[in-house]
Design an enzyme around this catalytic site. Sequence first.
Site, PDB file in Angstrom:
ATOM      1  N   PRO A   1       0.755  -1.237   0.000  1.00 17.94           N
ATOM      2  CA  PRO A   1       0.000   0.000   0.000  1.00 17.94           C
ATOM      3  C   PRO A   1       0.792   1.298   0.000  1.00 17.94           C
ATOM      4  O   PRO A   1       1.365   1.673   1.000  1.00 17.94           O
ATOM      5  CB  PRO A   1      -0.728  -0.078   1.336  1.00 17.94           C
ATOM      6  CG  PRO A   1       0.239  -0.793   2.234  1.00 17.94           C
ATOM      7  CD  PRO A   1       1.208  -1.507   1.351  1.00 17.94           C
ATOM      8  N   GLU A   2       0.772   2.026  -1.084  1.00 23.37           N
ATOM      9  CA  GLU A   2       1.014   3.461  -1.030  1.00 23.37           C
ATOM     10  C   GLU A   2      -0.247   4.072  -1.634  1.00 23.37           C
ATOM     11  O   GLU A   2      -1.207   3.345  -1.911  1.00 23.37           O
ATOM     12  CB  GLU A   2       2.282   3.849  -1.807  1.00 23.37           C
ATOM     13  CG  GLU A   2       3.572   3.333  -1.148  1.00 23.37           C
ATOM     14  CD  GLU A   2       4.840   3.790  -1.846  1.00 23.37           C
ATOM     15  OE1 GLU A   2       4.883   4.950  -2.322  1.00 23.37           O
ATOM     16  OE2 GLU A   2       5.783   3.000  -1.935  1.00 23.37           O
TER      17      GLU A   2
END
Length: 266
Positions: free
Chosen positions: A2-3
């Site tokens: 996750p970014e």
Amino acid sequence: MPELPEVETTVRRLRQPLIGRTFTGTSVMWPPMVRPPGVELNDRLPGQRIQSIRRRAKYLVFELSGGDRLIIHLKMSGDLRVCEAADALDRHDRIVFELDDGNQLRFNDTRKFGRVYLLAEPGAVLGRLGPEPLSGWFGEADFLALFERRSGRIKPLLMDQTFIAGIGNIYADESLFEAGIHPLRAADTLSETEKRRLYHAIRQVLSLAIRHQGSTLRDATYREGRYQDRFCVYGQHGRPCARCGSMIERVRVGQRYAHFCPACQQ
DNA sequence: CTAAAATCCTGGTGGC
DNA sequence: TGCCACCAGGATTTTA
């Protein structure tokens, strides 16, 4: 996984199956992921309907009919999956949210770093975050203003969620390459021209990554993303720069690696 | 002030 | 094949 681009992709994927659904129960297999400690999801979640799902920084925010917000951070290895109740549990499913259509939302997280908050007032979690880099309200001048009284190296600053929201190791490296700025530069030595280049690089890299549904790394669970095929520097150390042919280098900054082209980035 | 290390965890990989 | 060190998309807290 996750970014910002991966979380945005996850939000968009979850809206269709989840908006309008009502939670009917939960099973928590790893209680430390629920914060603050001791919050019983089963006390408040059942009966609340999902009205909307949005992203803030790297958090997913579910607005609920009872006035609460369910806030989820995927951290390093989290993934949210909509499953049928009969589907076999995965060994890394940590929290199961039961829904009124018989399906389940499962929070799968190998490393157990992920976090779930159920709050009426989200300020304690979302309050100190910096601006959204892709917001229409976030202009060049706003970005320039962020640098006032900020020193230290530019790469850790980009990853500081109170400075700007949503950028992590991959997109910090890719944005700095796109802007031609060395990751170890002191932030207060950047010229106004360089800051403007960085502003546009961040927005270009993040929006292109969203268009490609984020990046898929070694991780076998998250396979939608294709942006990894366009990495210019991240994970490319020892290979020639596609722009100039110089060898991409890797240097430790704190506990993380920064990847950069020593010729293109000054 | 910055900045680095430790911490929360599991699993894959590469060297020997 | 085994063992071990190191690596991983995050972020907070502690230590220097």
